[in-house]
Scaffold this motif. Structure first.
Motif, mmCIF file in Angstrom:
data_model
loop_
_atom_site.group_PDB
_atom_site.id
_atom_site.type_symbol
_atom_site.label_atom_id
_atom_site.label_comp_id
_atom_site.label_asym_id
_atom_site.label_seq_id
_atom_site.Cartn_x
_atom_site.Cartn_y
_atom_site.Cartn_z
ATOM 1 N N ALA A 39 0.817 -1.219 0.000
ATOM 2 C CA ALA A 39 0.000 0.000 0.000
ATOM 3 C C ALA A 39 0.849 1.266 0.000
ATOM 4 N N LEU A 40 2.031 1.213 0.607
ATOM 5 C CA LEU A 40 2.911 2.380 0.650
ATOM 6 C C LEU A 40 4.059 2.284 -0.359
ATOM 7 N N GLY A 41 4.275 1.085 -0.901
ATOM 8 C CA GLY A 41 5.393 0.902 -1.825
ATOM 9 C C GLY A 41 6.731 1.033 -1.143
ATOM 10 N N ARG A 42 6.789 0.616 0.141
ATOM 11 C CA ARG A 42 8.025 0.740 0.935
ATOM 12 C C ARG A 42 8.254 -0.521 1.759
ATOM 13 N N TRP A 43 9.491 -0.673 2.198
ATOM 14 C CA TRP A 43 9.875 -1.791 3.051
ATOM 15 C C TRP A 43 9.737 -1.408 4.515
ATOM 16 N N LEU A 44 9.288 -2.366 5.331
ATOM 17 C CA LEU A 44 9.226 -2.216 6.786
ATOM 18 C C LEU A 44 10.122 -3.277 7.416
ATOM 19 N N ARG A 45 10.862 -2.893 8.437
ATOM 20 C CA ARG A 45 11.690 -3.852 9.184
ATOM 21 C C ARG A 45 11.011 -4.156 10.512
ATOM 22 N N PHE A 46 10.790 -5.446 10.749
ATOM 23 C CA PHE A 46 10.212 -5.934 12.003
ATOM 24 C C PHE A 46 11.322 -6.588 12.801
ATOM 25 N N ASP A 47 11.685 -5.956 13.895
ATOM 26 C CA ASP A 47 12.784 -6.441 14.732
ATOM 27 C C ASP A 47 12.311 -6.409 16.183
ATOM 28 N N ASP A 48 11.820 -7.552 16.652
ATOM 29 C CA ASP A 48 11.203 -7.656 17.973
ATOM 30 C C ASP A 48 10.048 -6.651 18.063
#
Length: 82
Positions: free
Chosen positions: A31-40
């Motif tokens: 939806a945003l055309g971006r990467w998200l980092r999930f770290d804990d």
């Protein structure tokens, strides 16, 4: 028929040994055309470069692919030269 594949998630292992270290994941948010980092408990935006060129000893562990034609929004990005 030829399909383009898109990496939409990368799971990393950050450590020098297989039985020690830390795992985290980058996920492409369509939806945003971006990467998200999930770290804990931490979630933040990351750049394409951070996803494609992790700093050692961090190594991609699992890559998840999806056909571009199965994600309508990605097809729109692809048509714009993304």
């Amino acid at each position: 028929m030829i399909f383009k594949l898109f990496v939409f998630q990368v799971v990393y292992h950050d450590g020098k040994e297989a039985n020690k270290g830390h795992y985290f994941a980058d996920v492409f948010y369509v939806a945003l055309g971006r990467w998200l980092r999930f770290d804990d408990a931490s979630v933040r935006f990351v750049t394409d470069k951070e996803v494609c060129q992790p700093k050692p000893p961090c190594m991609p562990y699992l890559l998840y692919y999806r056909r571009n034609d199965t994600i309508a929004a990605l097809s729109a990005f692809d048509n714009k030269g993304r």
